[in-house]
Design an enzyme around this catalytic site. Structure first.
Site, PDB file in Angstrom:
ATOM      1  N   ASP A 161      29.942  13.230  27.738  1.00  7.30           N
ATOM      2  CA  ASP A 161      28.642  13.197  27.078  1.00  7.30           C
ATOM      3  C   ASP A 161      28.378  14.450  26.244  1.00  7.30           C
ATOM      4  O   ASP A 161      29.115  15.442  26.341  1.00  7.30           O
ATOM      5  CB  ASP A 161      27.520  12.996  28.111  1.00  7.30           C
ATOM      6  CG  ASP A 161      27.646  13.922  29.321  1.00  7.30           C
ATOM      7  OD1 ASP A 161      28.434  14.878  29.267  1.00  7.30           O
ATOM      8  OD2 ASP A 161      26.946  13.689  30.316  1.00  7.30           O
TER       9      ASP A 161
ATOM     10  N   HIS B 123      22.623   9.995  38.443  1.00  8.58           N
ATOM     11  CA  HIS B 123      23.184   9.626  37.145  1.00  8.58           C
ATOM     12  C   HIS B 123      24.649  10.046  37.045  1.00  8.58           C
ATOM     13  O   HIS B 123      25.094  10.983  37.704  1.00  8.58           O
ATOM     14  CB  HIS B 123      22.341  10.146  35.964  1.00  8.58           C
ATOM     15  CG  HIS B 123      22.408  11.614  35.679  1.00  8.58           C
ATOM     16  ND1 HIS B 123      21.334  12.315  35.185  1.00  8.58           N
ATOM     17  CD2 HIS B 123      23.407  12.531  35.791  1.00  8.58           C
ATOM     18  CE1 HIS B 123      21.686  13.574  34.997  1.00  8.58           C
ATOM     19  NE2 HIS B 123      22.939  13.730  35.369  1.00  8.58           N
TER      20      HIS B 123
HETATM   21  C1  GLP Z   1      24.334  16.787  33.772  1.00  7.72           C
HETATM   22  C2  GLP Z   1      25.536  16.061  33.137  1.00  7.72           C
HETATM   23  C3  GLP Z   1      26.313  15.304  34.171  1.00  7.72           C
HETATM   24  C4  GLP Z   1      26.467  16.181  35.393  1.00  7.72           C
HETATM   25  C5  GLP Z   1      25.131  16.344  36.061  1.00  7.72           C
HETATM   26  C6  GLP Z   1      25.128  17.352  37.196  1.00  7.72           C
HETATM   27  O1  GLP Z   1      23.108  16.456  33.230  1.00  7.72           O
HETATM   28  N1  GLP Z   1      25.199  15.182  32.067  1.00  7.72           N
HETATM   29  O2  GLP Z   1      27.564  14.913  33.624  1.00  7.72           O
HETATM   30  O3  GLP Z   1      27.332  15.568  36.323  1.00  7.72           O
HETATM   31  O4  GLP Z   1      24.101  16.586  35.149  1.00  7.72           O
HETATM   32  O5  GLP Z   1      25.144  18.656  36.763  1.00  7.72           O
HETATM   33  P1  GLP Z   1      25.457  19.881  37.712  1.00  7.72           P
HETATM   34  O6  GLP Z   1      26.897  19.780  38.036  1.00  7.72           O
HETATM   35  O7  GLP Z   1      25.129  21.102  36.904  1.00  7.72           O
HETATM   36  O8  GLP Z   1      24.603  19.714  38.907  1.00  7.72           O
END
Ligand code: GLP
Length: 238
Positions: free
Chosen positions: A68, A135
């Site tokens: 993304d 998500h």
């Molecule tokens: C973000 C990304 C995701 C990621 C998630 C968790 O918004 N778009 O791909 O897995 O949130 O992020 P983090 O690993 O910083 O908790």
């Protein structure tokens, strides 16, 4: 602990140990002839990227496809995922090709282009983080299980969770391009990483809850080959 037979759960002590385990799995995939790897951003994969950077693994025959990108951020913006990936991996390890959505391109062209990239490069191993609302990529609750690459609107939960990287919540982009859930599911093997108590509910819902579009990660229960590497805190509600 895990009542879902499709998802293999590996519980580790902390993110450091998780990074080492994830590294081992990537190494094994390379030895098995992996040609295409799907990669995530976020804080979670950072320990794995550190292991990869400091290794002698050779990715020069591997194509990398990212999940993304924020819409509206140029690739050289400090908070763009393109910038993150360069710093975390691509500046250190040469790949055959790297792909990431272009946050400045128009919706119609970019979604079509990215879907073609995924179609032309079937993913052998897809690595994922997970949002506190379960998500995947930026496929927020309510996203269709049939989705391909789409323009998505970030939920307030996600803006709140990601504002730590920006000066304020107002600076967080409201939209992103995200690989869809159907594209993620098309990968041969999936590895999901999660650390910390704030991921525990999402993990429990993904593993043991009903398979519902309200919990995007619950779709993984339907995949034939999924491993979760999670720490004790993230596993605490299983
Ligand atoms: C973000 C990304 C995701 C990621 C998630 C968790 O918004 N778009 O791909 O897995 O949130 O992020 P983090 O690993 O910083 O908790």
């Amino acid at each position: 602990m895990n009542s879902n037979k499709n998802i293999e759960i590996v519980v580790v002590k902390d993110a450091k140990e998780g990074g080492k385990k994830a590294f081992e799995l990537v190494k094994q995939s390379l030895e098995d002839g992996m040609k295409v790897i799907g990669l995530p951003t976020g804080s979670t994969p950072e320990t794995m990227y550190a292991e990869l950077r400091n290794s002698d693994l050779d990715f020069s025959n591997v194509t990398a496809i990212n999940l993304d990108e924020y819409i509206g951020l140029p690739a050289d913006h400090e908070q763009s995922y393109a910038h993150f990936m360069k710093e975390e991996l691509y500046d250190t390890k040469p790949f055959k090709e790297t792909h990431i959505p272009d946050g400045l391109a128009s919706e119609e062209e970019e979604t079509a282009r990215y879907n073609k990239v995924i179609e032309d490069n079937p993913i052998d191993l897809q690595i994922l983080g997970i949002g506190t609302n379960a998500h995947l990529g930026f496929n927020e609750p309510g996203s269709s299980f049939d989705s391909l690459t789409e323009k998505v609107e970030l939920t307030e939960d996600t803006i709140e969770a990601n504002k730590r990287f920006f000066e304020s919540a107002d600076e967080v982009p409201r939209y992103a391009y995200s690989m869809g859930l159907a594209s993620i599911m098309s990968a041969d093997k999936i590895l999901l990483l999660a650390y910390g108590e704030n991921k525990a509910e999402a993990i429990a819902n993904a593993v043991n809850g009903p398979v519902t579009e309200e919990v995007p990660a619950s779709i993984l229960q339907k995949h034939k080959d999924v491993v979760f590497i999670i720490d004790e805190d993230a596993a605490s509600k299983l």
